[in-house]
Each structure stands twice: as structure tokens, then as C-alpha cells.
Design a protein around this motif. Structure first.
Motif, PDB file in Angstrom:
ATOM      1  N   GLY A  46     -26.735 -19.901  33.859  1.00  0.00           N
ATOM      2  CA  GLY A  46     -27.261 -20.608  35.017  1.00  0.00           C
ATOM      3  C   GLY A  46     -27.574 -19.755  36.214  1.00  0.00           C
ATOM      4  N   VAL A  47     -27.551 -18.449  36.080  1.00  0.00           N
ATOM      5  CA  VAL A  47     -27.901 -17.560  37.180  1.00  0.00           C
ATOM      6  C   VAL A  47     -29.419 -17.397  37.173  1.00  0.00           C
ATOM      7  CG1 VAL A  47     -27.626 -15.282  38.206  1.00  0.00           C
ATOM      8  CG2 VAL A  47     -25.699 -16.356  37.013  1.00  0.00           C
ATOM      9  N   GLU A  48     -30.057 -17.848  38.222  1.00  0.00           N
ATOM     10  CA  GLU A  48     -31.519 -17.868  38.260  1.00  0.00           C
ATOM     11  C   GLU A  48     -32.073 -16.457  38.482  1.00  0.00           C
ATOM     12  OE1 GLU A  48     -35.156 -19.853  40.888  1.00  0.00           O
ATOM     13  OE2 GLU A  48     -33.093 -20.563  41.128  1.00  0.00           O
ATOM     14  N   PRO A  49     -32.973 -16.001  37.604  1.00  0.00           N
ATOM     15  CA  PRO A  49     -33.599 -14.691  37.793  1.00  0.00           C
ATOM     16  C   PRO A  49     -34.304 -14.609  39.143  1.00  0.00           C
ATOM     17  CG  PRO A  49     -34.081 -15.546  35.602  1.00  0.00           C
ATOM     18  CD  PRO A  49     -33.439 -16.667  36.373  1.00  0.00           C
ATOM     19  N   GLY A  50     -34.124 -13.499  39.845  1.00  0.00           N
ATOM     20  CA  GLY A  50     -34.761 -13.329  41.137  1.00  0.00           C
ATOM     21  C   GLY A  50     -33.978 -13.891  42.301  1.00  0.00           C
ATOM     22  N   SER A  51     -32.889 -14.595  42.020  1.00  0.00           N
ATOM     23  CA  SER A  51     -32.075 -15.172  43.092  1.00  0.00           C
ATOM     24  C   SER A  51     -31.152 -14.126  43.704  1.00  0.00           C
ATOM     25  CB  SER A  51     -31.231 -16.330  42.545  1.00  0.00           C
ATOM     26  OG  SER A  51     -30.260 -15.834  41.630  1.00  0.00           O
ATOM     27  N   ALA A  52     -30.606 -14.468  44.883  1.00  0.00           N
ATOM     28  CA  ALA A  52     -29.657 -13.561  45.535  1.00  0.00           C
ATOM     29  C   ALA A  52     -28.412 -13.384  44.673  1.00  0.00           C
ATOM     30  CB  ALA A  52     -29.274 -14.110  46.910  1.00  0.00           C
ATOM     31  N   ASP A  53     -27.985 -14.451  43.991  1.00  0.00           N
ATOM     32  CA  ASP A  53     -26.819 -14.380  43.116  1.00  0.00           C
ATOM     33  C   ASP A  53     -27.073 -13.400  41.968  1.00  0.00           C
ATOM     34  OD1 ASP A  53     -24.315 -15.007  42.029  1.00  0.00           O
ATOM     35  OD2 ASP A  53     -25.140 -16.650  40.822  1.00  0.00           O
ATOM     36  N   HIS A  54     -28.270 -13.466  41.395  1.00  0.00           N
ATOM     37  CA  HIS A  54     -28.626 -12.553  40.309  1.00  0.00           C
ATOM     38  C   HIS A  54     -28.609 -11.104  40.804  1.00  0.00           C
ATOM     39  CE1 HIS A  54     -31.302 -10.263  37.623  1.00  0.00           C
ATOM     40  NE2 HIS A  54     -30.883 -11.086  36.680  1.00  0.00           N
ATOM     41  N   ALA A  55     -29.199 -10.871  41.968  1.00  0.00           N
ATOM     42  CA  ALA A  55     -29.267  -9.508  42.518  1.00  0.00           C
ATOM     43  C   ALA A  55     -27.873  -8.963  42.794  1.00  0.00           C
ATOM     44  CB  ALA A  55     -30.094  -9.510  43.801  1.00  0.00           C
ATOM     45  N   GLU A  56     -26.996  -9.809  43.328  1.00  0.00           N
ATOM     46  CA  GLU A  56     -25.632  -9.380  43.634  1.00  0.00           C
ATOM     47  C   GLU A  56     -24.878  -9.020  42.354  1.00  0.00           C
ATOM     48  OE1 GLU A  56     -21.545 -11.192  45.647  1.00  0.00           O
ATOM     49  OE2 GLU A  56     -23.471 -12.172  46.027  1.00  0.00           O
ATOM     50  N   LYS A  57     -25.026  -9.853  41.352  1.00  0.00           N
ATOM     51  CA  LYS A  57     -24.336  -9.595  40.083  1.00  0.00           C
ATOM     52  C   LYS A  57     -24.902  -8.352  39.399  1.00  0.00           C
ATOM     53  CE  LYS A  57     -22.523 -14.171  38.839  1.00  0.00           C
ATOM     54  NZ  LYS A  57     -22.441 -14.705  40.197  1.00  0.00           N
ATOM     55  N   LEU A  58     -26.217  -8.168  39.472  1.00  0.00           N
ATOM     56  CA  LEU A  58     -26.823  -6.990  38.861  1.00  0.00           C
ATOM     57  C   LEU A  58     -26.356  -5.716  39.558  1.00  0.00           C
ATOM     58  CD1 LEU A  58     -28.722  -5.787  36.782  1.00  0.00           C
ATOM     59  CD2 LEU A  58     -30.627  -6.217  38.354  1.00  0.00           C
ATOM     60  N   TYR A  60     -23.466  -5.259  40.809  1.00  0.00           N
ATOM     61  CA  TYR A  60     -22.112  -4.993  40.301  1.00  0.00           C
ATOM     62  C   TYR A  60     -22.179  -4.364  38.910  1.00  0.00           C
ATOM     63  CZ  TYR A  60     -17.239  -5.569  39.003  1.00  0.00           C
ATOM     64  OH  TYR A  60     -15.948  -5.327  38.605  1.00  0.00           O
ATOM     65  N   VAL A  61     -23.076  -4.864  38.074  1.00  0.00           N
ATOM     66  CA  VAL A  61     -23.249  -4.287  36.733  1.00  0.00           C
ATOM     67  C   VAL A  61     -23.617  -2.813  36.847  1.00  0.00           C
ATOM     68  CG1 VAL A  61     -24.706  -4.334  34.663  1.00  0.00           C
ATOM     69  CG2 VAL A  61     -23.826  -6.469  35.621  1.00  0.00           C
ATOM     70  N   ALA A  63     -22.998  -0.768  39.343  1.00  0.00           N
ATOM     71  CA  ALA A  63     -21.894   0.005  39.923  1.00  0.00           C
ATOM     72  C   ALA A  63     -20.787   0.269  38.912  1.00  0.00           C
ATOM     73  CB  ALA A  63     -21.321  -0.721  41.137  1.00  0.00           C
ATOM     74  N   THR A  64     -20.661  -0.617  37.912  1.00  0.00           N
ATOM     75  CA  THR A  64     -19.563  -0.510  36.951  1.00  0.00           C
ATOM     76  C   THR A  64     -20.049  -0.065  35.568  1.00  0.00           C
ATOM     77  OG1 THR A  64     -19.765  -2.872  36.442  1.00  0.00           O
ATOM     78  CG2 THR A  64     -18.165  -2.232  38.138  1.00  0.00           C
ATOM     79  N   MET A  65     -21.193   0.591  35.517  1.00  0.00           N
ATOM     80  CA  MET A  65     -21.672   1.125  34.241  1.00  0.00           C
ATOM     81  C   MET A  65     -20.585   1.993  33.610  1.00  0.00           C
ATOM     82  SD  MET A  65     -24.747   0.263  33.260  1.00  0.00           S
ATOM     83  CE  MET A  65     -26.347  -0.315  33.875  1.00  0.00           C
ATOM     84  N   GLY A  66     -20.352   1.782  32.328  1.00  0.00           N
ATOM     85  CA  GLY A  66     -19.317   2.524  31.622  1.00  0.00           C
ATOM     86  C   GLY A  66     -18.062   1.705  31.395  1.00  0.00           C
ATOM     87  N   GLU A  67     -17.873   0.650  32.189  1.00  0.00           N
ATOM     88  CA  GLU A  67     -16.699  -0.203  32.020  1.00  0.00           C
ATOM     89  C   GLU A  67     -16.897  -1.111  30.813  1.00  0.00           C
ATOM     90  OE1 GLU A  67     -13.961  -3.419  34.569  1.00  0.00           O
ATOM     91  OE2 GLU A  67     -15.752  -2.533  35.461  1.00  0.00           O
ATOM     92  N   SER A  68     -15.797  -1.580  30.234  1.00  0.00           N
ATOM     93  CA  SER A  68     -15.856  -2.578  29.171  1.00  0.00           C
ATOM     94  C   SER A  68     -16.656  -3.781  29.666  1.00  0.00           C
ATOM     95  CB  SER A  68     -14.446  -3.021  28.796  1.00  0.00           C
ATOM     96  OG  SER A  68     -14.474  -4.175  27.999  1.00  0.00           O
ATOM     97  N   LYS A  69     -17.630  -4.211  28.867  1.00  0.00           N
ATOM     98  CA  LYS A  69     -18.517  -5.281  29.319  1.00  0.00           C
ATOM     99  C   LYS A  69     -17.785  -6.605  29.508  1.00  0.00           C
ATOM    100  CE  LYS A  69     -22.062  -2.728  29.798  1.00  0.00           C
ATOM    101  NZ  LYS A  69     -21.260  -1.498  29.957  1.00  0.00           N
ATOM    102  N   ILE A  70     -16.813  -6.918  28.673  1.00  0.00           N
ATOM    103  CA  ILE A  70     -16.080  -8.166  28.868  1.00  0.00           C
ATOM    104  C   ILE A  70     -15.330  -8.135  30.195  1.00  0.00           C
ATOM    105  CG2 ILE A  70     -14.100  -7.372  27.505  1.00  0.00           C
ATOM    106  CD1 ILE A  70     -15.399 -11.006  27.943  1.00  0.00           C
ATOM    107  N   SER A  71     -14.840  -6.977  30.605  1.00  0.00           N
ATOM    108  CA  SER A  71     -14.165  -6.868  31.908  1.00  0.00           C
ATOM    109  C   SER A  71     -15.141  -7.135  33.043  1.00  0.00           C
ATOM    110  CB  SER A  71     -13.550  -5.475  32.070  1.00  0.00           C
ATOM    111  OG  SER A  71     -12.565  -5.232  31.099  1.00  0.00           O
ATOM    112  N   HIS A  75     -15.001 -10.367  35.780  1.00  0.00           N
ATOM    113  CA  HIS A  75     -15.093 -10.244  37.234  1.00  0.00           C
ATOM    114  C   HIS A  75     -16.208 -11.137  37.785  1.00  0.00           C
ATOM    115  CE1 HIS A  75     -15.090  -8.247  41.215  1.00  0.00           C
ATOM    116  NE2 HIS A  75     -16.402  -8.412  41.136  1.00  0.00           N
ATOM    117  N   LEU A  76     -17.354 -11.140  37.107  1.00  0.00           N
ATOM    118  CA  LEU A  76     -18.525 -11.852  37.624  1.00  0.00           C
ATOM    119  C   LEU A  76     -18.409 -13.361  37.509  1.00  0.00           C
ATOM    120  CD1 LEU A  76     -21.446  -9.613  36.310  1.00  0.00           C
ATOM    121  CD2 LEU A  76     -20.591  -9.773  38.650  1.00  0.00           C
ATOM    122  N   PHE A  77     -17.786 -13.850  36.432  1.00  0.00           N
ATOM    123  CA  PHE A  77     -17.788 -15.285  36.167  1.00  0.00           C
ATOM    124  C   PHE A  77     -16.419 -15.933  36.257  1.00  0.00           C
ATOM    125  CE2 PHE A  77     -21.626 -13.650  34.094  1.00  0.00           C
ATOM    126  CZ  PHE A  77     -22.582 -14.454  34.704  1.00  0.00           C
ATOM    127  N   GLY A  78     -15.400 -15.135  36.572  1.00  0.00           N
ATOM    128  CA  GLY A  78     -14.095 -15.695  36.882  1.00  0.00           C
ATOM    129  C   GLY A  78     -13.299 -16.144  35.678  1.00  0.00           C
TER     130      GLY A  78
END
Length: 241
Positions: A46-58, A60-61, A63-71, A75-78
Motif C-alpha cells: 500500500g505504499v504509493e509510488p512517488g509518495s513522500a512515504d515511498h521516498a522516505e522508505k527508499l 532507508y533502504v 542507507a541500510t544496503m548490506g543489512e538483512s532484508k527482513i530486518s 524496521h519499515l513496516f513495524g
């Protein structure tokens, strides 16, 4: 290509005989597939492409390149349930992109790995992806038999980078060296550097072919910053000389 063991005159116990390499961005060029697969996963939740929420989450992705993706998704979806759904969608999307031929070895990576192994060193490939995705990448590249051991976070108790667990799992499983200071770690992200430092590795080499720049790598503990992993065998040889 070198065809024999290093000729430094050092005893085996003093050689840098365990080399732990990251995959995407370090030995493998994925052309931004992580971001593309993330966008697919986020949209399904439900994260709309092009939205501020999408940009913020991207952001974070990135910034955390290399981390376990499930982790990252936790963080992103609680909650665990949406995090697992996002992770499953990410792995599916990434796997489809890999199967579509959207991945390749970085120049000189295979040759570097083959040289390191010819010199008598043990090379281990690690990733923050799930095992199914790691296997898909290895199959797409024809790398299934390139190294004796490949590790994902689940293979090391579930914790990915920046924890040192995968590096230490490589140390324990291979028995290639008897001192963590004889480990070489190489990666393209700040989390790769942190995991190398925390493991006690003697060389923690950042490469500039992936997510993070020289300043980020150095700030998080890189002992050396290289243009690419192709330069790593010579760096190791110089360190042993």
C-alpha cells in the motif's frame, strides 16, 4: 593468473587465508535491482509510488544496503506479518529480475576469486538476501561451484550485517585460519565495514563499485578503499610481503 600458493615466506598461520566477500555491489553488479524490487514490495503493502512515504522508505533502504532484508522490512513496516509479506514480495520480485538476466559479475570479480583460491586461500561469499535469492544469483552467474561456502543471514543464526555473525560463521565453518586477524572482509557498504570491524578481521576493504562512497566506507571502519574487488588480491599480497 597466479597458479600456486603465496611466496611470502610466512608460515600458513600468518597468512590472510580466509577472504569473506559480499555479493551485490562487490562481486556482482545488479544495476539497482534492490531498489526496483523494494518498490514492488512496498506497493503491494500500500505504499504509493512517488509518495513522500515511498521516498522516505527508499532512503532507508539505501542507507541500510548490506543489512538483512527482513530486518530492513521489520524496521519499515513495524509488525512481523507485514514485514514478512514485504520480504516475500521483495524476494519474489528480485528473483524474477535475476531470472530475466538483469545481473552480471563485476569486471574482474571472478578472476580475483579464482586467483585467491589458486593462492591457497578460502573464499566465502555472503549476502543480506535470503538463501533462495542468493542461490538464484549464483545459478544465474554459473557460480555454484566457484567457492566452497556461501552464507546468508539464516546460515549464521539469523542476524545479518552490521553484526559480525556471517564473518564469524565463515571463520568457524571453514577453519581456514586460527586467528580472526587473518580474515579479509570486502564489501561496498558501511554495514559490510562494520561487520568486518566487529569480527576482528585484519583487513576490512571497501570497494567503490556499489552503494556507498569512500567517505562512508572509511567512516565505518574500512582499513583500505579500493576501486573494485579486482584489486584485492594485490592488496593481500602486499599486506603479507
Amino acid at each position: 593468473m597466479s597458479t600456486g600458493a603465496p611466496t611470502t615466506g610466512k608460515p600458513d598461520t600468518e597468512k590472510l587465508n580466509l577472504v569473506v566477500l559480499d555479493m551485490a555491489g562487490t562481486t556482482v553488479a545488479d544495476g539497482g535491482l534492490v531498489e526496483q524490487a523494494f518498490s514492488v514490495a512496498a506497493e503491494r503493502l500500500g505504499v504509493e509510488p512517488g509518495s513522500a512515504d515511498h521516498a522516505e522508505k527508499l532512503d532507508y533502504v539505501r542507507a541500510t544496503m548490506g543489512e538483512s532484508k527482513i530486518s530492513v522490512f521489520r524496521h519499515l513496516f513495524g509488525d512481523e506479518e507485514p514485514a514478512q509479506r514485504a520480504n516475500a514480495a521483495f524476494e519474489e520480485a528480485y528473483g524474477e529480475l535475476v531470472d530475466g538476466g538483469r545481473i552480471a559479475p563485476l569486471p574482474g570479480a571472478r578472476e580475483a576469486i579464482e586467483r585467491l583460491r589458486a593462492e591457497g586461500r578460502t573464499v566465502v561469499l555472503t549476502t543480506g538476501f535470503a538463501r533462495v535469492t542468493q542461490d538464484a544469483i549464483l545459478a544465474a552467474l554459473g557460480w555454484q561451484d566457484l567457492v566452497p561456502l556461501t552464507l546468508c543471514p539464516a546460515d549464521a543464526g539469523g542476524r545479518g550485517r552490521p553484526c559480525p555473525d556471517m564473518v564469524l560463521a565463515a571463520f568457524l565453518r571453514t577453519g581456514a585460519v586460527d586467528d580472526v586477524r587473518r580474515i579479509v572482509v570486502a564489501g561496498d557498504t558501511s554495514y559490510d565495514m562494520l561487520s568486518g570491524v566487529r569480527s576482528g578481521a585484519g583487513i576490512v576493504a571497501g570497494v567503490l563499485t556499489g552503494a556507498h562512497d569512500k567517505d562512508q566506507l572509511a567512516r565505518h571502519g574500512a582499513t583500505h578503499v579500493l576501486g573494485s574487488v579486482a584489486e584485492l588480491p594485490d592488496l593481500i599480497a602486499r599486506a603479507e610481503a
